[in-house]
Design a protein around this motif. Sequence first.
Motif, short mmCIF file in Angstrom:
data_model
loop_
_atom_site.label_atom_id
_atom_site.label_comp_id
_atom_site.label_asym_id
_atom_site.label_seq_id
_atom_site.Cartn_x
_atom_site.Cartn_y
_atom_site.Cartn_z
N PRO A 48 27.21 54.80 42.57
CA PRO A 48 26.90 53.70 41.63
C PRO A 48 27.17 54.06 40.17
CG PRO A 48 25.22 53.81 43.34
CD PRO A 48 26.12 55.00 43.56
N ASP A 49 26.87 55.30 39.77
CA ASP A 49 27.13 55.70 38.39
C ASP A 49 28.63 55.71 38.09
OD1 ASP A 49 24.46 55.97 37.85
OD2 ASP A 49 24.42 58.16 38.05
N ARG A 50 29.43 56.20 39.05
CA ARG A 50 30.87 56.23 38.85
C ARG A 50 31.45 54.81 38.85
NH1 ARG A 50 34.40 58.94 37.31
NH2 ARG A 50 35.59 59.82 39.04
N HIS A 51 30.90 53.93 39.67
CA HIS A 51 31.34 52.55 39.67
C HIS A 51 31.03 51.88 38.33
CE1 HIS A 51 31.29 52.24 44.35
NE2 HIS A 51 32.33 52.90 43.89
N ALA A 52 29.89 52.23 37.75
CA ALA A 52 29.55 51.70 36.42
C ALA A 52 30.57 52.18 35.39
CB ALA A 52 28.15 52.13 36.03
N GLU A 53 31.02 53.43 35.50
CA GLU A 53 32.06 53.92 34.62
C GLU A 53 33.35 53.13 34.79
OE1 GLU A 53 30.95 58.65 33.96
OE2 GLU A 53 32.40 58.09 35.52
N ALA A 54 33.70 52.83 36.04
CA ALA A 54 34.92 52.06 36.30
C ALA A 54 34.85 50.68 35.66
CB ALA A 54 35.16 51.94 37.80
N ARG A 55 33.71 50.04 35.75
CA ARG A 55 33.56 48.72 35.13
C ARG A 55 33.66 48.80 33.61
NH1 ARG A 55 31.62 44.78 38.65
NH2 ARG A 55 31.01 45.58 40.71
N ALA A 56 33.05 49.83 33.04
CA ALA A 56 33.13 50.01 31.58
C ALA A 56 34.57 50.28 31.15
CB ALA A 56 32.22 51.15 31.15
N ALA A 57 35.29 51.07 31.96
CA ALA A 57 36.68 51.37 31.63
C ALA A 57 37.54 50.12 31.69
CB ALA A 57 37.23 52.44 32.57
N ALA A 58 37.32 49.30 32.69
CA ALA A 58 38.10 48.06 32.80
C ALA A 58 37.87 47.17 31.59
CB ALA A 58 37.74 47.33 34.08
N ALA A 59 36.62 47.09 31.13
CA ALA A 59 36.32 46.28 29.96
C ALA A 59 37.01 46.84 28.71
CB ALA A 59 34.81 46.21 29.74
N ALA A 60 37.11 48.17 28.61
CA ALA A 60 37.71 48.80 27.44
C ALA A 60 39.23 48.73 27.46
CB ALA A 60 37.25 50.25 27.34
N PHE A 61 39.82 48.97 28.62
CA PHE A 61 41.28 48.99 28.72
C PHE A 61 41.87 47.58 28.85
CE2 PHE A 61 40.59 53.43 29.62
CZ PHE A 61 41.75 54.07 29.21
#
Length: 213
Positions: A48-61
Motif C-alpha cells: 500500500p505504501d508503494r502504491h501511494a508513491e505510484a499515485r503521487a508520481a503519476a500526479a507529479a509526472f
Amino acid sequence: MRSLPLDGVRSVVAIGAHPDDIEIGAGGLLLGLPPGVRVRYVTCTGTPDRHAEARAAAAAFLPTADVSFDLHCLPDGRLPAYWAETKAIVEAAARAGDADLVLAPARTDQHQDHRLLGDLVPTAFRDTVIMHFEIPKWDGDLTSRQVYVPMTVETARRKAALLSQCFPSQTSRDWWDDEVFLGLARLRGMECRSRYAEAFDVDRLMLRLGTAG
C-alpha cells in the motif's frame, strides 16, 4: 536522424513490474505528453505504501492527464512464478480500451520481473505501438536502442528530482541518485544529438502513406 511528434498521442497504457519502473524508464516522455491525454497506470507488485508513491508520481509526472490505476500486489522478484496472474494483468490492461501507445520494460532487461513483462506485453497488445523502456541497474544490461525521446536540460533535471521526491522509500538504495539517472540520459542524448534523452526499443511500427486505405 528523423523525428516524429508525440502530440498525436491521446491514450497511453504504462505497465511496470514495480512502482517507479515507469517513471525511471519513461518519466521524460510522460512529462512531454500533451494535455488531456488518457494514461492507464499498471503495476504488478507493491505494498500500500508503494502504491501511494505510484499515485503521487503519476500526479507529479502527468499533472494535466486523465490517469486511471490498476495496481497489484504480486510478490516482488517472483513474477515468473506467477506467470498466469501476470499475464492476466497484462491482458486486462489490453481489454480496458484502445491505446495509441504502450510503455513497458525491455525484453532484454536482466531483472526477471521486468523481462517477463517485456515478453508478455506484445502478446496482448498486438495492434499498438509498444515502446520498451530501460532501467539502469547493477546487472549491467544496457544495450543499443532504436528510438530516442530527447529531453531538455530542464526536463531531465525535473525527472531526476521527481523520482526522489515521489519515491522516498527508494532513495537509500546505493544506485539511486541523480548522477545515475542524468548520466544515462546524457549518454542517450549524445547518441541522438541532444543534451539528454530516454531510449526505447520498439517491436512493430506501421507507417501509413497518405493514399493507404
